[in-house]
Design a protein around this motif. Structure first.
Motif, PDB file in Angstrom:
ATOM      1  N   SER A 108     -36.416  22.987  46.639  1.00  0.00           N
ATOM      2  CA  SER A 108     -35.362  23.863  47.331  1.00  0.00           C
ATOM      3  C   SER A 108     -34.441  24.502  46.211  1.00  0.00           C
ATOM      4  O   SER A 108     -34.334  24.115  45.123  1.00  0.00           O
ATOM      5  CB  SER A 108     -34.479  22.609  47.796  1.00  0.00           C
ATOM      6  N   THR A 111     -28.283  20.158  56.415  1.00  0.00           N
ATOM      7  CA  THR A 111     -29.685  20.084  56.032  1.00  0.00           C
ATOM      8  C   THR A 111     -30.279  20.823  57.403  1.00  0.00           C
ATOM      9  O   THR A 111     -31.386  21.437  57.322  1.00  0.00           O
ATOM     10  CB  THR A 111     -30.122  18.679  55.957  1.00  0.00           C
ATOM     11  N   GLU A 116     -24.842  17.039  59.553  1.00  0.00           N
ATOM     12  CA  GLU A 116     -26.205  17.467  59.229  1.00  0.00           C
ATOM     13  C   GLU A 116     -26.278  18.906  60.007  1.00  0.00           C
ATOM     14  O   GLU A 116     -27.037  19.993  59.495  1.00  0.00           O
ATOM     15  CB  GLU A 116     -27.083  16.598  60.024  1.00  0.00           C
ATOM     16  N   ALA A 162     -31.215  24.687  57.950  1.00  0.00           N
ATOM     17  CA  ALA A 162     -32.033  25.613  57.030  1.00  0.00           C
ATOM     18  C   ALA A 162     -32.920  26.496  58.053  1.00  0.00           C
ATOM     19  O   ALA A 162     -32.903  27.717  57.412  1.00  0.00           O
ATOM     20  CB  ALA A 162     -33.207  24.434  56.519  1.00  0.00           C
ATOM     21  N   ARG A 211     -34.789  28.996  55.654  1.00  0.00           N
ATOM     22  CA  ARG A 211     -35.461  28.076  54.755  1.00  0.00           C
ATOM     23  C   ARG A 211     -36.213  26.884  54.988  1.00  0.00           C
ATOM     24  O   ARG A 211     -36.293  26.479  56.247  1.00  0.00           O
ATOM     25  CB  ARG A 211     -34.123  27.794  53.903  1.00  0.00           C
ATOM     26  N   ASP A 212     -37.275  26.688  54.348  1.00  0.00           N
ATOM     27  CA  ASP A 212     -38.146  25.717  54.775  1.00  0.00           C
ATOM     28  C   ASP A 212     -37.433  24.198  54.570  1.00  0.00           C
ATOM     29  O   ASP A 212     -37.607  23.185  55.263  1.00  0.00           O
ATOM     30  CB  ASP A 212     -39.645  25.645  53.902  1.00  0.00           C
ATOM     31  N   SER A 213     -36.375  24.071  53.582  1.00  0.00           N
ATOM     32  CA  SER A 213     -35.682  23.146  53.144  1.00  0.00           C
ATOM     33  C   SER A 213     -34.342  23.129  52.852  1.00  0.00           C
ATOM     34  O   SER A 213     -34.044  24.349  52.057  1.00  0.00           O
ATOM     35  CB  SER A 213     -36.509  22.224  52.141  1.00  0.00           C
ATOM     36  N   HIS A 214     -33.345  22.365  53.250  1.00  0.00           N
ATOM     37  CA  HIS A 214     -31.984  22.569  52.953  1.00  0.00           C
ATOM     38  C   HIS A 214     -31.613  21.305  52.224  1.00  0.00           C
ATOM     39  O   HIS A 214     -30.229  20.889  52.610  1.00  0.00           O
ATOM     40  CB  HIS A 214     -31.365  22.669  54.192  1.00  0.00           C
ATOM     41  N   THR A 215     -32.366  20.559  51.560  1.00  0.00           N
ATOM     42  CA  THR A 215     -32.159  19.130  51.015  1.00  0.00           C
ATOM     43  C   THR A 215     -32.106  19.115  49.533  1.00  0.00           C
ATOM     44  O   THR A 215     -32.749  20.258  48.890  1.00  0.00           O
ATOM     45  CB  THR A 215     -32.996  18.170  51.632  1.00  0.00           C
ATOM     46  N   THR A 226     -34.301  18.381  47.087  1.00  0.00           N
ATOM     47  CA  THR A 226     -35.949  17.968  46.945  1.00  0.00           C
ATOM     48  C   THR A 226     -36.445  18.966  45.861  1.00  0.00           C
ATOM     49  O   THR A 226     -35.760  19.904  46.044  1.00  0.00           O
ATOM     50  CB  THR A 226     -36.591  17.812  48.405  1.00  0.00           C
TER      51      THR A 226
END
Length: 293
Positions: A253, A236, A232, A239, A244-248, A250
């Motif tokens: 992204s 993820t 992780e 981020a 970045r707000d998200s690194h997944t 989803t």
């Protein structure tokens, strides 16, 4: 270097580019040109980094200020005590620029023991005083693992309250970080690559999964849960280090996907197999382990 990053599945990086009196800001322009040549398959953020000191080289502060004005997302500092021999002066100057320009700060701090702890306290004070919570990072920070448990716990709590993050390359001879306490205190931990056939080391290859494995070995991680935590850190949880707000996987992204042959995340960590397929922004850039850009 960027091509090697891609080959190993890295599609976003915060890179430290030397800014000094010899090269000025030319290095920043060169890194941006290299990223553009790959169609921005690797999204690159710039830390303007004073590799040879700040105050002891008159004119470096002005270069850092100019770099911040021209789009560097952070400015760097280097061992305020042992390199510049003026920790208050260096940190005051860096925090002034960062506050005025609205950029982050990344202090590379190698000093050990209480000398390192003293500088952490100075950084915490200035982060709180300037309102730069969430924009200050300490890289390396070896002293944190060398302190007594009581002193360590004090500083970890203060670092978390000030929103200061930590990045490490987990070198084999360093003291382990109190990673569980840092996690509990909200101190974000990130991994980085270093010593990539440079003046310090010939061994680095730009593979962040290898760095994650080094982190796991240094800290004695063995359970599936602990090994997954190390993965992780390289994926993820990274981020915020590249804004970045998200690194997944989803909706919303960036479509960055790395495929490799492994049973699960812990298996991927301990074997670090080559990356079979890499998508960067939805574009196929690595196939069957071969670069396509």
């Amino acid at each position: 270097m960027l091509r090697e990053f891609l080959r190993h599945g890295t599609t976003a990086t915060r890179t430290h580019v030397d800014v000094d009196l010899g090269v000025g800001l030319r290095g920043i322009a060169n890194v941006r040109e290299a990223a553009a040549a790959l169609g921005d398959a690797v999204q690159v953020e710039i830390v303007a980094f004073p590799q040879d000191g700040v105050l002891r080289r008159p004119g470096v502060l002005e270069l850092l200020d100019q770099a911040a004005a021209e789009g560097a997302t952070s400015i760097g500092g280097l061992d305020p005590a042992s390199i510049d021999r003026d920790p208050v002066g260096q940190l005051d100057a860096l925090f002034e620029i960062a506050g005025r320009r609205g950029v982050g700060i990344d202090i590379h701090l190698h000093d050990g023991g209480e000398l390192g702890a003293f500088q952490y306290e100075l950084i915490i004070e200035r982060t709180r005083g300037t309102g730069l919570q969430g924009k200050v990072n300490v890289s390396h920070g070896f002293a944190l693992g060398e302190l007594t448990p009581t002193r360590q716990a004090q500083l970890v709590e203060q670092l978390g309250a000030a929103g200061i993050s930590w990045t490490t390359v987990s070198p084999v001879r360093s003291a382990p970080l109190p990673w569980r306490a840092m996690q509990d205190a909200g101190v974000a931990v990130g991994l980085g690559t270093d010593g990539i056939r440079d003046l310090w080391s010939p061994y680095g290859d730009g593979d962040l999964l290898q760095i994650a494995r080094g982190f796991a070995r240094l800290h004695g991680l063995r359970t599936d849960e602990e090994l997954a935590y190390a993965v992780e850190l390289a994926t993820t949880a990274a981020a915020p280090f590249v804004h970045r707000d998200s690194h997944t996987l989803t909706p919303g992204s960036r479509a960055d996907v790395v495929l490799l042959d492994a049973e699960n995340a812990p298996d991927a960590l301990v074997r670090a197999p080559h990356r079979e397929t890499v998508l960067a922004g939805g574009r196929l850039v690595v196939h069957n382990g071969e670069l396509l850009v």
